[in-house]
Scaffold this active site. Structure first.
Site, short mmCIF file in Angstrom:
data_model
loop_
_atom_site.label_atom_id
_atom_site.label_comp_id
_atom_site.label_asym_id
_atom_site.label_seq_id
_atom_site.Cartn_x
_atom_site.Cartn_y
_atom_site.Cartn_z
N CYS A 200 0.84 -1.19 0.00
CA CYS A 200 0.00 0.00 0.00
C CYS A 200 0.88 1.24 0.00
CB CYS A 200 -0.90 -0.02 1.24
SG CYS A 200 -2.04 1.37 1.32
N HIS B 280 -9.12 -3.99 -2.21
CA HIS B 280 -8.15 -3.22 -1.42
C HIS B 280 -8.54 -1.74 -1.37
CE1 HIS B 280 -3.88 -2.24 -0.14
NE2 HIS B 280 -4.27 -1.07 -0.64
N GLU B 281 -8.86 -1.19 -2.54
CA GLU B 281 -9.21 0.24 -2.60
C GLU B 281 -10.57 0.50 -1.95
OE1 GLU B 281 -6.84 2.11 -3.23
OE2 GLU B 281 -5.55 0.70 -4.29
N HIS C 221 -10.17 1.01 1.65
CA HIS C 221 -9.73 2.37 2.01
C HIS C 221 -10.91 3.30 2.22
CE1 HIS C 221 -5.40 2.46 1.95
NE2 HIS C 221 -5.34 1.86 0.78
#
Length: 185
Positions: free
Chosen positions: A101, A143-144, A147
């Site tokens: 990341c 993953h995003e 966030h």
């Protein structure tokens, strides 16, 4: 040249907050921000970047898979803005693979993720998109999306033994050891 954005790093509170829905996609400010996110991801050798990583609480991220020094085997795709994204369904198969990341420099981890997901998002023109993503691109999306909900990949590892320094990860990559297999001595 597009001005790069400053990254929020581990410890910055914005990385642990839920991001706000984007209401007006086609405004010049949002369009310029998308361009700056794309440029920042490329300059940082990222395959994705979320608005909170650029210190902005917006439900927006870029998926920009391409081979680079951090991900030499990444598939090639055009950078795609995904606005107000959501996962509609998950495949049954979960795969544990490496993630890093831009906001957690110097660290890699083996993270379990669904290998296939059905997603929905608005593109930068405001059009609703519906796709089934698989493999590495599905991993980037998850993953995003994390966030946008204040979750980092380090929260997803099953054990701290699945965390590696960037240097050790690169050494393993250069030795072309199968990940998850026996480690070189």
């Amino acid at each position: 040249m597009t001005q790069l954005l400053e990254l929020a790093l581990l410890g910055n509170p914005i990385l642990r907050q839920s991001a706000q829905k984007v209401e007006s996609i086609e405004t010049p400010d949002v369009q310029q921000f998308i361009d700056r996110l794309i440029a920042t991801a490329a300059a940082s050798h990222g395959v994705g970047i979320a608005a909170p990583q650029a210190r902005t609480s917006s439900r927006l991220f870029i998926v920009a898979s391409r081979p680079n020094p951090r991900y030499p085997h990444a598939p090639e795709m055009e950078p795609t803005a995904m606005i107000n994204p959501k996962i509609l369904s998950w495949g049954d198969r979960v795969v544990k693979d490496w993630e890093g990341c831009l906001s957690v420099p110097g660290l890699r981890g083996l993270v379990p993720r669904h290998d296939e997901i059905e997603v929905e998002y608005r593109d930068r023109g405001g059009n609703l998109q519906h796709q089934i993503l698989t493999g590495f691109v599905a991993r980037i999306f998850q993953h995003e999306l994390d966030h946008l909900d204040g979750i980092l990949f380090i929260d997803r590892v099953e054990t701290t033994r699945d965390l590696y320094s960037e240097a050790e990860y690169q050494r393993l990559l250069n030795l072309q050891q199968p990940f998850g297999g026996s480690q070189p001595k």
